[in-house]
Design a protein around this motif. Structure first.
Motif, PDB file in Angstrom:
ATOM      1  N   LYS A  11      -4.722 -33.256  36.755  1.00  0.00           N
ATOM      2  CA  LYS A  11      -4.227 -31.896  36.535  1.00  0.00           C
ATOM      3  C   LYS A  11      -3.884 -31.207  37.870  1.00  0.00           C
ATOM      4  CE  LYS A  11      -6.634 -31.290  32.104  1.00  0.00           C
ATOM      5  NZ  LYS A  11      -7.549 -30.416  31.297  1.00  0.00           N
ATOM      6  N   TYR A  51      -0.174 -30.007  24.272  1.00  0.00           N
ATOM      7  CA  TYR A  51      -1.444 -29.464  23.774  1.00  0.00           C
ATOM      8  C   TYR A  51      -1.262 -28.723  22.445  1.00  0.00           C
ATOM      9  CZ  TYR A  51      -4.295 -30.539  27.931  1.00  0.00           C
ATOM     10  OH  TYR A  51      -5.017 -31.169  28.921  1.00  0.00           O
ATOM     11  N   HIS A  54      -3.992 -27.489  20.105  1.00  0.00           N
ATOM     12  CA  HIS A  54      -4.829 -26.352  20.501  1.00  0.00           C
ATOM     13  C   HIS A  54      -4.100 -25.006  20.355  1.00  0.00           C
ATOM     14  CE1 HIS A  54      -7.906 -29.021  21.879  1.00  0.00           C
ATOM     15  NE2 HIS A  54      -7.233 -29.486  22.907  1.00  0.00           N
ATOM     16  N   PHE A  59      -7.922 -20.168  24.073  1.00  0.00           N
ATOM     17  CA  PHE A  59      -7.651 -20.549  25.458  1.00  0.00           C
ATOM     18  C   PHE A  59      -6.275 -21.183  25.635  1.00  0.00           C
ATOM     19  CE2 PHE A  59     -10.170 -23.996  23.451  1.00  0.00           C
ATOM     20  CZ  PHE A  59      -9.293 -25.068  23.588  1.00  0.00           C
ATOM     21  N   LEU A  63      -4.518 -22.363  29.129  1.00  0.00           N
ATOM     22  CA  LEU A  63      -4.416 -23.812  29.329  1.00  0.00           C
ATOM     23  C   LEU A  63      -2.988 -24.203  29.715  1.00  0.00           C
ATOM     24  CD1 LEU A  63      -5.489 -26.732  29.086  1.00  0.00           C
ATOM     25  CD2 LEU A  63      -5.139 -26.572  26.607  1.00  0.00           C
ATOM     26  N   ARG A  87     -12.810 -41.521  29.075  1.00  0.00           N
ATOM     27  CA  ARG A  87     -13.543 -40.290  28.739  1.00  0.00           C
ATOM     28  C   ARG A  87     -14.911 -40.280  29.421  1.00  0.00           C
ATOM     29  NH1 ARG A  87     -10.811 -36.032  26.253  1.00  0.00           N
ATOM     30  NH2 ARG A  87     -12.904 -35.311  25.814  1.00  0.00           N
ATOM     31  N   THR A  93     -16.032 -31.760  29.259  1.00  0.00           N
ATOM     32  CA  THR A  93     -14.934 -30.809  29.462  1.00  0.00           C
ATOM     33  C   THR A  93     -15.318 -29.736  30.483  1.00  0.00           C
ATOM     34  OG1 THR A  93     -14.328 -31.153  27.152  1.00  0.00           O
ATOM     35  CG2 THR A  93     -13.360 -29.246  28.250  1.00  0.00           C
ATOM     36  N   ARG A 104     -15.122 -35.114  36.676  1.00  0.00           N
ATOM     37  CA  ARG A 104     -15.193 -33.653  36.563  1.00  0.00           C
ATOM     38  C   ARG A 104     -16.386 -33.087  37.340  1.00  0.00           C
ATOM     39  NH1 ARG A 104     -13.083 -33.464  30.267  1.00  0.00           N
ATOM     40  NH2 ARG A 104     -10.942 -32.815  30.726  1.00  0.00           N
ATOM     41  N   ILE A 111     -14.204 -24.949  33.573  1.00  0.00           N
ATOM     42  CA  ILE A 111     -13.707 -25.516  32.311  1.00  0.00           C
ATOM     43  C   ILE A 111     -12.182 -25.376  32.221  1.00  0.00           C
ATOM     44  CG2 ILE A 111     -14.053 -23.419  30.938  1.00  0.00           C
ATOM     45  CD1 ILE A 111     -14.964 -25.321  28.628  1.00  0.00           C
ATOM     46  N   ASN A 114     -10.166 -28.366  35.253  1.00  0.00           N
ATOM     47  CA  ASN A 114     -11.153 -29.444  35.162  1.00  0.00           C
ATOM     48  C   ASN A 114     -10.596 -30.823  35.521  1.00  0.00           C
ATOM     49  OD1 ASN A 114      -9.715 -29.853  32.829  1.00  0.00           O
ATOM     50  ND2 ASN A 114     -11.436 -29.551  31.429  1.00  0.00           N
ATOM     51  N   HIS A 117      -7.141 -34.961  32.417  1.00  0.00           N
ATOM     52  CA  HIS A 117      -7.033 -35.090  30.964  1.00  0.00           C
ATOM     53  C   HIS A 117      -7.165 -36.555  30.598  1.00  0.00           C
ATOM     54  CE1 HIS A 117      -5.461 -35.147  26.868  1.00  0.00           C
ATOM     55  NE2 HIS A 117      -4.754 -36.180  27.257  1.00  0.00           N
ATOM     56  N   GLY A 118      -7.735 -36.824  29.431  1.00  0.00           N
ATOM     57  CA  GLY A 118      -7.725 -38.178  28.888  1.00  0.00           C
ATOM     58  C   GLY A 118      -7.609 -38.132  27.380  1.00  0.00           C
TER      59      GLY A 118
HETATM   60  P1  RTP Z   1      -8.372 -32.603  27.884  1.00  0.00           P
HETATM   61  O1  RTP Z   1      -7.733 -32.582  26.519  1.00  0.00           O
HETATM   62  O2  RTP Z   1      -7.640 -31.778  28.895  1.00  0.00           O
HETATM   63  O3  RTP Z   1      -8.632 -34.008  28.334  1.00  0.00           O
HETATM   64  O4  RTP Z   1      -9.832 -31.947  27.777  1.00  0.00           O
HETATM   65  P2  RTP Z   1     -10.950 -32.240  26.684  1.00  0.00           P
HETATM   66  O5  RTP Z   1     -10.471 -33.252  25.698  1.00  0.00           O
HETATM   67  O6  RTP Z   1     -12.209 -32.536  27.414  1.00  0.00           O
HETATM   68  O7  RTP Z   1     -11.090 -30.821  25.996  1.00  0.00           O
HETATM   69  P3  RTP Z   1     -10.228 -30.192  24.785  1.00  0.00           P
HETATM   70  O8  RTP Z   1     -11.192 -29.695  23.769  1.00  0.00           O
HETATM   71  O9  RTP Z   1      -9.163 -31.139  24.354  1.00  0.00           O
HETATM   72  O10 RTP Z   1      -9.563 -28.915  25.468  1.00  0.00           O
HETATM   73  C1  RTP Z   1      -8.393 -29.033  26.260  1.00  0.00           C
HETATM   74  C2  RTP Z   1      -8.564 -28.184  27.504  1.00  0.00           C
HETATM   75  O11 RTP Z   1      -8.640 -26.815  27.132  1.00  0.00           O
HETATM   76  C3  RTP Z   1      -9.555 -26.132  27.972  1.00  0.00           C
HETATM   77  N1  RTP Z   1     -10.629 -25.559  27.184  1.00  0.00           N
HETATM   78  N2  RTP Z   1     -11.116 -24.384  27.417  1.00  0.00           N
HETATM   79  N3  RTP Z   1     -12.658 -22.012  27.283  1.00  0.00           N
HETATM   80  C4  RTP Z   1     -12.896 -22.988  26.437  1.00  0.00           C
HETATM   81  O12 RTP Z   1     -13.774 -22.927  25.595  1.00  0.00           O
HETATM   82  C5  RTP Z   1     -12.087 -24.189  26.517  1.00  0.00           C
HETATM   83  N4  RTP Z   1     -12.200 -25.224  25.729  1.00  0.00           N
HETATM   84  C6  RTP Z   1     -11.264 -26.105  26.163  1.00  0.00           C
HETATM   85  C7  RTP Z   1     -10.133 -27.129  28.946  1.00  0.00           C
HETATM   86  O13 RTP Z   1      -9.437 -27.005  30.175  1.00  0.00           O
HETATM   87  C8  RTP Z   1      -9.844 -28.468  28.284  1.00  0.00           C
HETATM   88  O14 RTP Z   1      -9.698 -29.490  29.239  1.00  0.00           O
END
Ligand code: RTP
Ligand code: MG
Length: 142
Positions: A11, A51, A54, A59, A63, A87, A93, A104, A111, A114, A117-118
């Motif tokens: 990132k 994304y 989401h 967020f 993001l 992962r 996360t 990380r 958060i 971070n 991404h994976g």
């Molecule tokens: P990524 O997709 O980036 O690999 O991260 P992840 O699977 O560990 O987490 P995910 O739930 O897919 O969330 C994507 C990205 O959104 C941000 N996030 N912020 N403030 C919050 O509660 C929150 N939750 C998620 C994080 O930057 C996360 O990497």
């Protein structure tokens, strides 16, 4: 064990910190091979599409804005159980909750910023790889 491919992104925060090589070393030392890679400035549309799952989350805008704040390194990693292994190497996360020695824990500040991404499943890995790379740009690792 199953040979898999997964989509990884270094990132903008980690690219800015100049730790792309350090992160690639983690992959290489743990049996994950880079079989496609490019540096890329994501457009807002590309980040939103990537994304999209989401979109309804509080967020989402933060993001997307973070993901377009600078160039990213996008790569396909290949290896035994690549999805789960990546992962595990990434850590939780929230870097405050990430196990010691994970990417990380070592390189992420928050958060929101971070480091990596994976893909979170084999099914999503296929979708995410196709989002960034035509099949002809992914090379056989072995
Ligand atoms: P990524 O997709 O980036 O690999 O991260 P992840 O699977 O560990 O987490 P995910 O739930 O897919 O969330 C994507 C990205 O959104 C941000 N996030 N912020 N403030 C919050 O509660 C929150 N939750 C998620 C994080 O930057 C996360 O990497
Ligand atoms: Mg995720």
């Amino acid at each position: 064990m199953a040979l898999e491919r997964t989509l990884s992104i270094v990132k903008p925060d980690a690219v800015a910190k100049n730790v792309v090589g350090e992160i690639y070393s983690r992959f290489e030392k743990n049996g994950l091979k880079v079989v496609a890679a490019k540096m890329k400035q994501l457009s807002k549309q590309e980040a939103e599409g990537f994304y999209a799952v989401h979109r309804e989350r509080p967020f989402f805008n933060a993001l997307v804005n973070f993901m377009i704040s600078g160039p990213v390194m996008v790569q396909v990693l290949e290896g035994d159980n690549a999805v789960l292994k990546n992962r595990e190497l990434m850590g939780a996360t929230n870097p405050k909750e990430a196990a010691a020695g994970t990417i990380r824990a070592d390189f992420a500040d928050s958060i929101d910023a971070n480091a990596v991404h994976g893909s979170d499943s084999l099914e999503n890995a296929a979708i995410e790889i196709a989002y960034f790379f035509p099949a002809t740009d992914v090379y056989a690792g072995r």
